[in-house]
Every structure is written in C-alpha cells, then in structure tokens.
Design an enzyme around this catalytic site. Structure first.
Site: not given
Ligand code: NDP
Length: 505
Positions: A251
């Site tokens: 998602e």
């Molecule tokens: P990410 O996609 O980086 O993070 C989402 C989750 O994935 C977090 O729990 C993160 O952990 C984890 N994660 C990060 N790297 C890995 C990996 N290699 N393998 C497995 N899990 C991983 O989102 P961000 O928080 O950096 O946000 C970036 C952008 O994503 C935002 O600017 C927004 O545009 C979008 N976003 C969209 C969302 C939605 O609801 N669709 C929600 C959040 C963000 P950790 O946080 O510890 O790095």
C-alpha cells in the site's frame, strides 16, 4: 533507515554498558523525547517470529468464535482506553487530539467488522463441481497463512497498520509488526493492550528499529508481508521478499484527484477539497492533492477554497486545525514542490514558499501549475493543494488518470457521479463526499500502479491474509474416468462427444 530519522541510536556510556542499542521517539511539536525503544536486529526479529509461529497454532485452533471473543475484548479495551492511546498518537505524530481520536474510531469499527465477518467470508463452503466432475463434492476454504509481517507508516500509526493487523488476526494468523521509527510507541501500545486480553500467547508482537529491522522482518521467514509506506521503499520490500518468494501486499502513496463538475454542490466540494487536502497536515495517502474543476464554476470554487483554506492554522495546541509535519525531511519535499511550481509560473491563491515554517506548514493553494511540475505529479504529503480549470469533467477524468499513482479519488457531480467514478483509474472513489470509503469496513482499500497492489479491509482484506484451499471429495465412481491408465481407448473420445453436446453450442 530513512535518511532523516528523528530518533538516533544511543551511543552514551550508559548505552555501552547495555548491549541493546536503542533509539528515541520525539514529539515533533517540541522535539521532546517521548520514548526510548530497542533497535532489534535480525537475530531478535527471528526469535520474535519463531515465537509468533508457535502461537499461531494455538490462535488458529481457537477457531473463528474463540478469536472473535478475544478480538471483541480487545475492541472494548481500545474503546475504554481510547484517550490513552490517542495521547500516544498525539505525542509521536503531533496531530491534534481529536484527529487521533477520529483515527481510533475507525480502528475500532474495522476491528469489529473483521472479527464479526471472518467466519462468514473464510469458512469452508461448497462450490458447484461442474460438468466434468459432477461426481465430486467441491469445497473451498480460506486458511491462514501463518505469521504475517506488518510494516507500518507514521501518518496514521494505528489506523493504517490495523487495516492489516485486525484482518490478519481475524483470519487466524499471528502478526509481527514493525512500526515506523517515528511512531514505535503506538505499535508497542497496541501489542501490549492485546496481550492484556490474550495473555496466553504472543499473537501480536512488535519489533522496533529503522529500515534494517523492517528488512530483517521481510527476510525472517514470515508467510506474508503487508507494507504501507512510500513507493520506493515498497519496491525495496518487494525485492527483499522476492529472494524467498514471500508474498507481499503493498500500500503506497498517491496523488489523488478531486473532480468538480458544473452541477456540483460547490460549497460541499470546496469543503471536501480543503479537508481532504489539509486534514492531518496533508499527510494522508488518500489525501486530495489535485483538483480539476469545470471552467463554468471554477472562479466561484476557487473563491470558496481560498476562503476556507486561508482560515486554517497549524499548531501544537489541541484545537489547532492540524499539527506539524511529522517527518522532518518531508518539509523539504513540500518546500521543493511549492517553490518549484511558483518558479515555473504557478500562482499561489493561499500561502506560498513562506508558508513552510518547520515543523509546521501553513495552507498553500496553487493554480496554473505546469502539469509536469512535481507539485502536480509527485506525492507532496503536506497541507497543499493544486486547483486547475478544465473544460469538462471528462477532461478532469483524463487529467486525474494521467498519473503513475492510482489510489483514491473524489467526484463532485449531481448527474454524473457514478459514471465519472467508474472511469477513474483508482482503487477507491468517493462521490459527493471525501475519503468516505476508508471508513466503510466492508469496502476493500488499495490502489493500482505506483500506489501498490493487494487489498486491506472488507472481504478482500480478509482473504488477502489467507491461502485458498480447494478440496474435492469423490461422491461416487462413474464408468467414464479419463484419469486412469486403466481407461479404455474410447473414454476420452466419448468425453469429447459429450463436451461437444453440452459445451459446443
Ligand atoms: P517509508 O516507505 O520509508 O517507510 C515506511 C515503513 O517501511 C517504515 O516502517 C520504515 O521503517 C520501513 N522501512 C524503511 N526501509 C525499509 C526496508 N528497506 N525494508 C523494510 N522496511 C523498511 O516511508 P517514510 O516514512 O520514509 O516516508 C517517505 C514518503 O512515503 C513520504 O514522504 C510519503 O510521501 C510516503 N508515505 C506514504 C504513506 C502512505 O500511507 N501510503 C505513509 C508514509 C509515507 P522506518 O520508519 O524505521 O525507516
């Protein structure tokens, strides 16, 4: 690890004595430390998954009614202590208390639906055995995968992961949840509260840390990973899962559009556009980021949006319209989108570059944005909105669909709402309201294209966490059996004749 983790790994003497590295979660409104959490490594993640696997057999053996009883008890606990969890959400995301409460209202309703409907949707049921196998009884049953790894984001730290957790648990799986590094306390609160009503086994466990902890969860041998977050990280999660052929549900974000037709209720449409774009400071995957409004009503609509957006104030106090930008690096993305559009000739109807005042961003309404500018194509995830004139609602649909994303969408039209909705390339559409589909537990939630694939919520969301098992049981033997070496040389020819008779017309 995300590039701008607010928490940092502890390096003090105290931490050197304690081999478990930890990180802090901070209140984005004040920078105050609100919690300290372990950074789990691959070994620890593996141990948690192994314990969840043992627990799964017990959880599965409880059956639908036993699980429902326990999930209902959890729901009641969540309702009793709603304000306590809302407080944790506020502390880690900075959102106003009522927004955190609203998030939990949705959590409770989804949890209720998943527990109440799992049996009806997933239990063994008969299906017609068809022409060729009329002597067989055929059934299909949806069995739990086993252990589900859930990787969650920070923008709705309870609602979003619970869209997977509640449905996966109701289907008979146990869950290991890796919350965002920005909101680990919410994840831990959820797991501890479930353990209060299900003390026997760890049916929901939490591992905390940064990206590598999430990656370790993908590689830990879980039976499926449900990820919510950015498209780029979604691709990384998929690549990691590909190595072990672990199925994934992805998602991701969106660039959702709202279309305003000439016959729309303009006041309601403007209200929906501003709420859809700016509530939760625009940090909503299904938030409204673009509006296409039919020329004949555009001036009036722009005025209504301007009037409403200009009144909104972000802040850290409980009655602020919305809170801060939770992830500090997002402020740069928002600034780049706004400044980039203005440098290329866009006009700001509300706010502008000066509206970006970390950790808060004031409302920004842009128009005349070049269609290829980042503000019009990339997920901004801030309290900003791009409003553009179109000749017709049909052009609005075309412009809305001209995106690599396809998560949600909104249509305001009295005469053509459903027709226009069907033509949007998205997983969900609200007609004459905004975001309503996320609050209907029976409706599937998910997108297409760079917004990901798979569905949470609803019947599809329950099935997403199961494997369909097809079973045939022989009722009686028939002479015409083509699937034996003992068949006569006329058996298949007779079958072909019968097929021509019944299926050839
Ligand atoms: P990410 O996609 O980086 O993070 C989402 C989750 O994935 C977090 O729990 C993160 O952990 C984890 N994660 C990060 N790297 C890995 C990996 N290699 N393998 C497995 N899990 C991983 O989102 P961000 O928080 O950096 O946000 C970036 C952008 O994503 C935002 O600017 C927004 O545009 C979008 N976003 C969209 C969302 C939605 O609801 N669709 C929600 C959040 C963000 P950790 O946080 O510890 O790095």
């Amino acid at each position: 690890m995300t590039g701008t983790a607010r928490g940092s790994v502890e390096t003090s003497t105290e931490a050197e004595l304690d081999p478990q590295p930890t990180f802090e979660s901070l209140d984005p409104r004040t920078g105050e430390v609100v919690g300290r959490h372990p950074v789990h490594d691959a070994g620890e993640v593996g141990e948690v998954v192994a314990a969840a696997r043992k627990a799964q057999q017990w959880w599965s053996d409880l059956g639908f009614s036993g699980r429902k009883q326990r999930l209902d008890a959890w729901r009641k606990l969540l309702l009793r202590r709603l304000d306590e969890l809302a407080g944790v959400i506020c502390a880690e995301t900075g959102k106003p208390l009522d927004d955190a409460r609203l998030e939990l209202v949705l959590v409770v309703d989804h949890l209720h639906w998943a527990a109440a409907n799992a049996e009806k949707v997933l239990r063994r049921r008969k299906v017609p055995s068809g022409f060729l196998m009329a002597n067989q009884a055929a059934t299909v049953e949806y069995l739990p995968f086993g252990v589900i790894g859930v990787i969650g984001p920070w923008n709705y730290p309870a609602f979003t992961p619970m869209g997977s957790i509640a449905y996966a648990l109701a289907a008979g799986n146990t869950v290991v949840f890796k919350p965002s590094e920005l909101t680990p306390g919410v994840g831990e609160w959820l797991a501890k509260s479930l353990a209060e009503v299900v003390p026997e086994q760890p049916v929901l466990s939490v591992v905390t840390g940064f990206g590598p902890t999430g990656a370790a969860l993908c590689e830990s041998g879980v039976d499926k990973v449900a990820f919510t977050g950015s498209t780029e990280t979604g691709k990384r999660v998929m690549a990691t899962c590909a190595r072990t052929l672990t199925p994934v549900l992805v998602e991701c974000g969106g660039k959702d559009a709202l279309i305003v037709d000439a016959d729309a209720d303009l006041s309601a449409a403007a209200d929906a556009a501003v709420w859809g774009a700016m509530s939760n400071a625009g940090q909503t995957c299904i938030g409204v980021e673009r509006v296409y409004v039919v020329d004949a009503v555009a001036d009036r609509f722009f005025d209504l949006v301007t009037e409403r957006a200009a009144k909104l104030r972000p802040g850290g106090e409980p009655n602020a319209n919305f809170g801060p930008i939770t992830m500090p690096s997002q402020v740069d993305v928002i600034r780049d989108h706004v400044d980039g559009a203005l440098e290329r000739g866009a006009r700001a109807l509300v706010g502008g570059g000066h509206s970006v005042r970390p950790p808060f961003v004031e409302p920004v309404v842009l128009t005349d944005v070049p269609p290829d500018a980042a503000a019009a194509t990339e997920e901004t995830f801030g309290p900003t909105i791009v409003v553009e004139r179109v000749r017709s609602a049909d052009e609005g649909v075309e412009r809305a669909n001209d995106s690599r994303y396809g998560l949600g969408g909104t249509v305001f039209s009295r005469a053509r709402g459903t027709e226009l909705a069907r033509r949007l390339r998205s997983g969900m559409v609200a007609v004459n309201s905004v975001i309503a589909f996320a609050a209907v537990p029976a409706l599937p939630f998910g997108g297409v294209g760079d917004s990901g694939f798979g569905r949470i919520h609803g019947e599809d969301g329950l099935r997403e966490f199961t494997r369909a098992q097809a079973v045939t049981r022989l009722k009686y033997r028939i002479p015409l059996n083509p699937m034996t070496f003992g068949r006569s040389n006329r058996t298949v020819r007779r079958l072909v004749r019968l097929l021509r008779l019944f299926r050839g017309r």
